[in-house]
Motif scaffolding. Structure first.
Motif, PDB file in Angstrom:
ATOM      1  N   LEU A 164      -1.097 -10.253   1.523  1.00 49.00           N
ATOM      2  CA  LEU A 164      -1.394  -8.971   2.168  1.00 49.00           C
ATOM      3  C   LEU A 164      -1.066  -9.018   3.660  1.00 49.00           C
ATOM      4  N   VAL A 165      -1.464 -10.088   4.332  1.00 49.17           N
ATOM      5  CA  VAL A 165      -1.202 -10.199   5.774  1.00 49.17           C
ATOM      6  C   VAL A 165       0.303 -10.220   6.043  1.00 49.17           C
ATOM      7  N   LEU A 166       1.036 -11.041   5.303  1.00 54.31           N
ATOM      8  CA  LEU A 166       2.478 -11.146   5.537  1.00 54.31           C
ATOM      9  C   LEU A 166       3.187  -9.836   5.223  1.00 54.31           C
ATOM     10  N   ALA A 167       2.756  -9.136   4.168  1.00 50.80           N
ATOM     11  CA  ALA A 167       3.372  -7.849   3.836  1.00 50.80           C
ATOM     12  C   ALA A 167       3.076  -6.810   4.907  1.00 50.80           C
ATOM     13  N   ALA A 168       1.868  -6.861   5.475  1.00 49.24           N
ATOM     14  CA  ALA A 168       1.497  -5.906   6.523  1.00 49.24           C
ATOM     15  C   ALA A 168       2.295  -6.129   7.799  1.00 49.24           C
ATOM     16  N   LEU A 169       2.737  -7.374   8.036  1.00 52.90           N
ATOM     17  CA  LEU A 169       3.485  -7.694   9.257  1.00 52.90           C
ATOM     18  C   LEU A 169       4.998  -7.637   9.052  1.00 52.90           C
ATOM     19  N   ALA A 170       5.431  -7.308   7.840  1.00 53.25           N
ATOM     20  CA  ALA A 170       6.854  -7.306   7.527  1.00 53.25           C
ATOM     21  C   ALA A 170       7.561  -6.110   8.157  1.00 53.25           C
ATOM     22  N   ALA A 171       8.883  -6.179   8.127  1.00 57.49           N
ATOM     23  CA  ALA A 171       9.709  -5.102   8.694  1.00 57.49           C
ATOM     24  C   ALA A 171      10.028  -4.032   7.657  1.00 57.49           C
ATOM     25  N   GLU A 172       9.601  -4.229   6.409  1.00 58.47           N
ATOM     26  CA  GLU A 172       9.911  -3.292   5.332  1.00 58.47           C
ATOM     27  C   GLU A 172       8.820  -3.389   4.271  1.00 58.47           C
ATOM     28  N   PRO A 173       8.702  -2.389   3.416  1.00 60.29           N
ATOM     29  CA  PRO A 173       7.657  -2.425   2.385  1.00 60.29           C
ATOM     30  C   PRO A 173       7.835  -3.583   1.418  1.00 60.29           C
ATOM     31  N   GLY A 174       6.721  -3.970   0.793  1.00 64.16           N
ATOM     32  CA  GLY A 174       6.743  -5.042  -0.197  1.00 64.16           C
ATOM     33  C   GLY A 174       5.723  -4.787  -1.288  1.00 64.16           C
ATOM     34  N   TRP A 175       5.758  -5.630  -2.315  1.00 65.64           N
ATOM     35  CA  TRP A 175       4.861  -5.513  -3.463  1.00 65.64           C
ATOM     36  C   TRP A 175       4.074  -6.798  -3.658  1.00 65.64           C
ATOM     37  N   LEU A 176       2.811  -6.661  -4.055  1.00 67.92           N
ATOM     38  CA  LEU A 176       2.018  -7.762  -4.590  1.00 67.92           C
ATOM     39  C   LEU A 176       1.668  -7.397  -6.018  1.00 67.92           C
ATOM     40  N   ARG A 177       2.118  -8.219  -6.944  1.00 70.90           N
ATOM     41  CA  ARG A 177       1.843  -7.955  -8.360  1.00 70.90           C
ATOM     42  C   ARG A 177       0.800  -8.947  -8.877  1.00 70.90           C
ATOM     43  N   ARG A 178      -0.080  -8.447  -9.738  1.00 73.88           N
ATOM     44  CA  ARG A 178      -1.204  -9.204 -10.273  1.00 73.88           C
ATOM     45  C   ARG A 178      -2.081  -9.763  -9.158  1.00 73.88           C
ATOM     46  N   PRO A 179      -2.401  -8.953  -8.143  1.00 75.76           N
ATOM     47  CA  PRO A 179      -3.297  -9.440  -7.092  1.00 75.76           C
ATOM     48  C   PRO A 179      -4.718  -9.567  -7.631  1.00 75.76           C
ATOM     49  N   LEU A 180      -5.518 -10.351  -6.956  1.00 71.75           N
ATOM     50  CA  LEU A 180      -6.940 -10.404  -7.270  1.00 71.75           C
ATOM     51  C   LEU A 180      -7.629  -9.203  -6.654  1.00 71.75           C
ATOM     52  N   ARG A 181      -8.439  -8.520  -7.454  1.00 65.52           N
ATOM     53  CA  ARG A 181      -9.319  -7.477  -6.932  1.00 65.52           C
ATOM     54  C   ARG A 181     -10.734  -8.046  -6.921  1.00 65.52           C
ATOM     55  N   SER A 182     -11.207  -8.400  -5.753  1.00 64.26           N
ATOM     56  CA  SER A 182     -12.556  -8.945  -5.595  1.00 64.26           C
ATOM     57  C   SER A 182     -13.055  -8.509  -4.228  1.00 64.26           C
ATOM     58  N   ARG A 183     -14.292  -8.879  -3.918  1.00 64.27           N
ATOM     59  CA  ARG A 183     -14.829  -8.448  -2.634  1.00 64.27           C
ATOM     60  C   ARG A 183     -13.957  -8.931  -1.481  1.00 64.27           C
ATOM     61  N   ASP A 184     -13.569 -10.214  -1.492  1.00 62.45           N
ATOM     62  CA  ASP A 184     -12.798 -10.760  -0.375  1.00 62.45           C
ATOM     63  C   ASP A 184     -11.449 -10.076  -0.210  1.00 62.45           C
ATOM     64  N   THR A 185     -10.758  -9.805  -1.309  1.00 68.40           N
ATOM     65  CA  THR A 185      -9.425  -9.208  -1.191  1.00 68.40           C
ATOM     66  C   THR A 185      -9.508  -7.726  -0.868  1.00 68.40           C
ATOM     67  N   LEU A 186     -10.519  -7.038  -1.367  1.00 65.30           N
ATOM     68  CA  LEU A 186     -10.673  -5.623  -1.023  1.00 65.30           C
ATOM     69  C   LEU A 186     -11.076  -5.463   0.438  1.00 65.30           C
ATOM     70  N   LEU A 187     -11.869  -6.404   0.954  1.00 62.57           N
ATOM     71  CA  LEU A 187     -12.184  -6.379   2.389  1.00 62.57           C
ATOM     72  C   LEU A 187     -10.917  -6.565   3.221  1.00 62.57           C
ATOM     73  N   MET A 188     -10.029  -7.459   2.781  1.00 59.96           N
ATOM     74  CA  MET A 188      -8.774  -7.660   3.503  1.00 59.96           C
ATOM     75  C   MET A 188      -7.920  -6.399   3.461  1.00 59.96           C
ATOM     76  N   ALA A 189      -7.789  -5.794   2.282  1.00 63.32           N
ATOM     77  CA  ALA A 189      -6.978  -4.580   2.163  1.00 63.32           C
ATOM     78  C   ALA A 189      -7.545  -3.459   3.021  1.00 63.32           C
ATOM     79  N   ASP A 190      -8.858  -3.269   2.980  1.00 61.94           N
ATOM     80  CA  ASP A 190      -9.479  -2.204   3.777  1.00 61.94           C
ATOM     81  C   ASP A 190      -9.317  -2.467   5.270  1.00 61.94           C
ATOM     82  N   ALA A 191      -9.379  -3.730   5.672  1.00 59.00           N
ATOM     83  CA  ALA A 191      -9.202  -4.065   7.089  1.00 59.00           C
ATOM     84  C   ALA A 191      -7.792  -3.728   7.560  1.00 59.00           C
ATOM     85  N   LEU A 192      -6.797  -4.046   6.752  1.00 59.95           N
ATOM     86  CA  LEU A 192      -5.412  -3.729   7.127  1.00 59.95           C
ATOM     87  C   LEU A 192      -5.193  -2.223   7.147  1.00 59.95           C
TER      88      LEU A 192
END
Length: 446
Positions: free
Chosen positions: A37-65
């Motif tokens: 998530l961090v690397l995709a957010a800092l990239a110069a173009e859109p990207g995909w994460l497939r089969r990511p974990l949906r849990s408290r820690d990862t949703l907190l990261m997504a919401d923060a970004l």
């Protein structure tokens, strides 16, 4: 199992009357998901994460970004909807970078990756970014990241604590350069700086000055993922200077990343095969990985099991006997609670070494494991850097979790062999494995 029963104060850990025989599909890696998530957010173009974990820690990261201006779109195909909240083959997150900006407020919960990886990202934002979290997050070390960012020119208000809560005053850019840090208490200090370094004007040179460095596989994971999105990284593992990492400034590519199963979250299920003398198959176990959980193949084999990597996945089989172990876990410290649980059921003593840094994790894991296993009749003592475990007959009782997901799963492992174990606040497993109780009971039914 009903939703209400999952969240009862004391969850009766299921007792196994025989060997388990099950295939358990483990959701995506938290460590890979949050780095991706961090690397995709800092990239110069859109990207995909497939089969990511949906849990408290990862949703907190997504919401923060998202709070910093990044767009993250979640999609789930109809064919995977039944897999559950932890993510399945049809789930994907589309990450669309944007100009990072404040003001923003970020809730880190008690997620080390969020509280440590995002202050350098916030330094690149235009405006102030406040970080806050659970009470325990105030006690977890953050000084390595705070001191390093200050040395690189970022203004941070933390009232001199070197810990949360704090405010990063982003200037829209950061020059970067050389910085020295002591990452003895967490390798995440180094990963945090490396992940954002390609966006620094001069990149970064990080020099670790401490006597020890825990969890090296997680730094290798960071380096591999940086290289996969086009970053140039010089590291000790590939002939670079010892304890020095250099990242050159560059634009990052938007990639299509499929997240590996979380091998550390596979631990309790592999332990179930070992403890019950059964067999568990984990599909999609990677042949090559930087995840610390891969060490379980060797560790649990030494403790009495056997494993084979097949087309179906990793097949782990218990022998019906559990042996003690003397092992240095400095590189794979997060596996300690599960190993300690198995060691408490072994036929000989164990010594777990190299994990003094666990006193600063979600809870003081060394003190917690000692208290809880001894509370069930065990004989565990702390050492300067780990635990000594002398097996004794255990009895039922309440196993407290201290809001620590790995304490909860460790208690469940003991409960397989000890009738009457009750896990306090098993819902804390939602931090990285929201469907744990359902997966556990389904494994036993199989």
């Amino acid at each position: 199992m009903t939703e209400s029963s999952v969240h009862t104060a004391h969850w009766p850990a299921p007792y196994a009357s025989g060997g388990v025989d099950a295939t358990v599909t483990v959701p995506g890696s938290k460590s890979v998901t949050n780095r991706g998530l961090v690397l995709a957010a800092l990239a110069a173009e859109p990207g995909w994460l497939r089969r990511p974990l949906r849990s408290r820690d990862t949703l907190l990261m997504a919401d923060a970004l998202r709070a910093l201006g990044v767009r993250i779109e979640e999609t789930v195909s109809s064919s995977s909807a039944a897999v559950g909240a932890t993510g399945g083959t049809g789930e994907a997150w589309r990450v669309i970078p944007a100009g990072l900006h404040g003001p923003a407020t970020i809730d880190v919960g008690n997620a080390g990756t969020v509280m440590r990886f995002l202050p350098p990202v916030a330094a690149l934002a235009d405006g102030p970014v406040r970080f806050d979290g659970d009470p325990r997050s105030y006690e977890r070390p953050l000084h390595g990241v705070v001191d390093a960012l200050r040395e690189l020119g970022t203004r941070i208000d933390d009232d001199g604590r070197g810990a949360l809560p704090l405010t990063v005053h982003g200037g829209g850019a950061l020059d970067g350069g050389r910085v020295e840090i002591d990452a003895s208490s967490s390798s995440q200090f180094i990963s945090a700086l490396l992940l954002s370094a390609p966006r620094f004007n001069q990149g970064v040179e990080v020099r670790h000055t401490g006597a020890t460095l825990p969890s090296l596989p997680h730094i290798r994971m960071t380096v591999d993922m940086l290289r996969a999105v086009g970053a140039q990284v010089d590291e000790p593992e590939t002939g670079g200077e010892p304890n020095v990492w250099r990242v050159s400034p560059s634009a990052l590519l938007g990639r299509d990343l499929t997240v590996e199963p979380d091998l550390s979250n596979a631990q309790p299920f592999l332990a179930a095969a070992l403890v019950t003398g059964g067999r568990v198959t984990i599909p999609d176990w990677p042949a090559r990985t930087t995840q610390p959980g891969d060490a379980l193949r060797e560790i649990f084999t030494t403790m009495g099991g056997g494993c084979e990597l097949t087309e179906s996945g990793l097949v782990f089989t218990g022998s019906g006997r559990i042996h003690g172990i003397d092992v240095d876990l400095s590189e794979v410290g997060e596996l300690t609670p599960g190993i300690a649980a198995v060691a408490a059921l072994a036929d000989s003593p164990s010594t777990l070494r190299g994990v003094a840094h666990l006193r600063l994790h979600e809870t003081d894991r060394l003190a917690a494991l000692t208290a809880e296993i001894n509370g069930l009749g065990g004989d565990v003592s702390e050492t300067a850097d780990g635990l000594r475990i002398r097996p004794r007959p255990l009895h039922g009782g309440v196993f407290h979790t201290y809001d620590d997901h790995r304490m909860a799963t460790a208690g469940a492992v003991i409960g397989l062999a000890v009738d009457g174990v009750k896990i306090e606040n098993v819902a804390t497993t939602a931090k990285t494995l929201p469907d744990f109780t359902e997966m556990w009971t389904e494994m036993l039914k199989a």
